[in-house]
Design a protein around this motif. Structure first.
Motif, mmCIF file in Angstrom:
data_model
loop_
_atom_site.group_PDB
_atom_site.id
_atom_site.type_symbol
_atom_site.label_atom_id
_atom_site.label_comp_id
_atom_site.label_asym_id
_atom_site.label_seq_id
_atom_site.Cartn_x
_atom_site.Cartn_y
_atom_site.Cartn_z
ATOM 1 N N GLY A 199 -0.304 18.151 9.864
ATOM 2 C CA GLY A 199 0.119 16.958 9.137
ATOM 3 C C GLY A 199 -0.674 15.693 9.456
ATOM 4 O O GLY A 199 -1.073 15.445 10.594
ATOM 5 N N ASN A 200 -0.856 14.924 8.413
ATOM 6 C CA ASN A 200 -1.294 13.536 8.554
ATOM 7 C C ASN A 200 -2.593 13.316 9.311
ATOM 8 O O ASN A 200 -2.667 12.553 10.259
ATOM 9 C CB ASN A 200 -0.155 12.699 9.141
ATOM 10 C CG ASN A 200 0.974 12.605 8.132
ATOM 11 O OD1 ASN A 200 0.786 12.098 7.036
ATOM 12 N ND2 ASN A 200 2.124 13.157 8.472
ATOM 13 N N GLY A 201 -3.612 14.011 8.833
ATOM 14 C CA GLY A 201 -4.978 13.657 9.206
ATOM 15 C C GLY A 201 -5.466 12.536 8.293
ATOM 16 O O GLY A 201 -4.808 12.177 7.311
ATOM 17 N N LEU A 202 -6.607 11.971 8.647
ATOM 18 C CA LEU A 202 -7.231 10.940 7.811
ATOM 19 C C LEU A 202 -8.698 11.301 7.620
ATOM 20 O O LEU A 202 -9.455 11.336 8.583
ATOM 21 C CB LEU A 202 -7.102 9.563 8.480
ATOM 22 C CG LEU A 202 -7.843 8.407 7.789
ATOM 23 C CD1 LEU A 202 -7.326 8.184 6.371
ATOM 24 C CD2 LEU A 202 -7.730 7.127 8.612
ATOM 25 N N ALA A 203 -9.080 11.582 6.385
ATOM 26 C CA ALA A 203 -10.482 11.899 6.083
ATOM 27 C C ALA A 203 -11.123 10.682 5.433
ATOM 28 O O ALA A 203 -10.584 10.114 4.482
ATOM 29 C CB ALA A 203 -10.561 13.107 5.156
ATOM 30 N N ALA A 211 -11.242 6.167 2.313
ATOM 31 C CA ALA A 211 -10.449 7.390 2.476
ATOM 32 C C ALA A 211 -10.692 8.333 1.295
ATOM 33 O O ALA A 211 -10.971 7.889 0.175
ATOM 34 C CB ALA A 211 -8.965 7.038 2.565
ATOM 35 N N LEU A 212 -10.597 9.655 1.555
ATOM 36 C CA LEU A 212 -10.904 10.642 0.505
ATOM 37 C C LEU A 212 -9.769 10.804 -0.492
ATOM 38 O O LEU A 212 -10.005 11.196 -1.631
ATOM 39 C CB LEU A 212 -11.214 12.018 1.114
ATOM 40 C CG LEU A 212 -12.461 12.172 1.973
ATOM 41 C CD1 LEU A 212 -12.766 13.661 2.164
ATOM 42 C CD2 LEU A 212 -13.665 11.475 1.365
ATOM 43 N N ILE A 213 -8.542 10.567 -0.060
ATOM 44 C CA ILE A 213 -7.408 10.714 -0.984
ATOM 45 C C ILE A 213 -6.630 9.407 -1.058
ATOM 46 O O ILE A 213 -6.700 8.568 -0.152
ATOM 47 C CB ILE A 213 -6.474 11.900 -0.587
ATOM 48 C CG1 ILE A 213 -5.904 11.710 0.821
ATOM 49 C CG2 ILE A 213 -7.214 13.230 -0.709
ATOM 50 C CD1 ILE A 213 -4.827 12.734 1.185
ATOM 51 N N LYS A 214 -5.903 9.252 -2.159
ATOM 52 C CA LYS A 214 -5.252 7.971 -2.449
ATOM 53 C C LYS A 214 -3.870 7.762 -1.804
ATOM 54 O O LYS A 214 -3.583 6.664 -1.330
ATOM 55 C CB LYS A 214 -5.136 7.837 -3.977
ATOM 56 C CG LYS A 214 -4.444 6.569 -4.443
ATOM 57 C CD LYS A 214 -4.682 6.354 -5.929
ATOM 58 C CE LYS A 214 -3.940 5.131 -6.440
ATOM 59 N NZ LYS A 214 -4.311 4.819 -7.822
ATOM 60 N N LYS A 216 -0.600 7.488 0.627
ATOM 61 C CA LYS A 216 -0.326 7.280 2.046
ATOM 62 C C LYS A 216 -1.523 6.723 2.820
ATOM 63 O O LYS A 216 -1.817 7.180 3.934
ATOM 64 C CB LYS A 216 0.148 8.598 2.686
ATOM 65 C CG LYS A 216 1.525 9.064 2.203
ATOM 66 C CD LYS A 216 1.881 10.464 2.683
ATOM 67 C CE LYS A 216 1.854 10.615 4.197
ATOM 68 N NZ LYS A 216 2.163 12.003 4.604
ATOM 69 N N ASP A 217 -2.252 5.762 2.234
ATOM 70 C CA ASP A 217 -3.419 5.157 2.887
ATOM 71 C C ASP A 217 -4.454 6.198 3.304
ATOM 72 O O ASP A 217 -5.212 5.983 4.259
ATOM 73 C CB ASP A 217 -2.999 4.339 4.127
ATOM 74 C CG ASP A 217 -2.071 3.185 3.785
ATOM 75 O OD1 ASP A 217 -2.258 2.577 2.705
ATOM 76 O OD2 ASP A 217 -1.160 2.897 4.590
#
Ligand code: DHB
Length: 314
Positions: A199-203, A211-214, A216-217
């Protein structure tokens, strides 16, 4: 021979999709039926349909090391999957059984969905998801031992027959002990699936510094090769602790026959493929099956029971 039995059903091939990938709509489920997968599991359902989080909400990571996602449980609502389960041909020529994933947003929601499936009295197997990490403001049940046990006390008797639970990864031996002790109290828990995404990595893309995805920041669940060893540890930890024939389905980091073989060595009775299915399409099942069979031939194994759970320790 890659066949296996879980929760009272037989899979002609122990490979199937990880819930969430290629399994939201009927046409995607049909693609799984048309593939070499030995079974299929539906997208986790909620009481009502959901659009999920804003896009982009899934991204592969550079270097084929894995993926990140924060889908937010986009699904058609449980009645869609209940209808699919009613129409499903349980005598299909390939002999593929159907797994239905449920991820209610509350215990009353899970209760209502389990009651509806119980009342329909179908031969599909329920996989209750205690590990969706992507709902803003909702801690996952899998990390709250008391709430998880309380939920099982309500749901296990309603389901009545053998069922499975999808678990988040654990990282502490005390948590393996506590979770397994809870599951061992419930006779009709037939299996646990280890693991859901880490859960809840940041790429972050270094060039655009974005960030790669929009959602949850940019935070999201990690899957693919980068989670393989965490997956294997969870599979093996539960394989060692669960009693009375409870089984483990391995999920996490399978890109080829080699990782599928490792999951079985760690104790998996079946193996799910998520990120690699998303990246490669349903042809992955034929390729990985062939690779796994080649590994078995090279090692002199004719069936998976000969090496399941037999990982050596030093
Ligand atoms: C989603 C992600 C999960 O890991 C899960 O178990 C259920 C749903 C999602 O974001 O859609």
């Amino acid at each position: 021979d890659l066949s296996t039995s879980i929760a009272g059903v037989t899979l002609p091939n122990l490979l199937l999709n990880a819930s969430g990938v290629n399994c939201r709509y009927e046409n995607e489920l049909q693609q799984l039926l048309d593939s070499s997968a030995g079974s299929l599991v539906t997208k986790s359902a909620t009481l009502s349909s959901r659009d999920g989080n804003p896009e982009p909400r899934y991204a592969p990571l550079a270097g084929q090391i894995g993926s990140i996602n924060s889908m937010g449980l986009p699904n058609q609502g449980y009645e869609y999957y209940l209808e699919y389960a009613k129409k499903f041909d349980y005598n299909n020529a390939a002999g593929k059984p159907l797994f239905i994933s449920l991820a209610g947003m509350s215990l009353p929601d899970n209760k209502a969905m389990c009651e509806a499936f119980r009342d329909a009295n179908l031969p599909c197997v329920l996989e209750i998801n205690f590990s969706c990490p992507n709902l803003p403001g909702k801690p996952q049940l899998g990390y709250d031992m008391e709430a998880m046990e309380a939920a099982l006390q309500v749901l296990a008797p309603i389901i009545g027959k053998p069922f499975g639970i999808k678990l988040p990864p654990y990282f502490d031996i005390a948590h393996f002990d506590q979770a397994a002790a809870i599951f061992n109290k419930f006779d009709n828990i037939a299996y646990v699936t280890c693991i859901n995404s880490v859960g809840n990595g940041l790429a972050i893309d270094w060039e655009s510094e974005t960030a790669l995805i929009k959602p949850k920041d940019g935070f999201g669940g990690l899957g693919g090769l980068m989670v393989l060893q965490t997956s294997l540890a969870n599979v093996n930890a539960f394989y060692r602790r669960l009693n009375n024939g409870k089984q483990v389905i391995g999920c996490g980091g399978v890109t080829s026959g080699k990782e599928a073989f490792l999951h079985i060595l760690a104790g998996a009775s079946a193996v799910q493929i998520g990120t690699q299915l998303q990246e490669e399409g349903t042809g992955v099942f034929e390729r990985v099956s062939k690779e796994l069979e080649e590994i078995m031939v090279a090692k002199g194994y004719t069936n998976v029971e000969e090496f399941r759970g037999k990982v050596k320790t030093l």
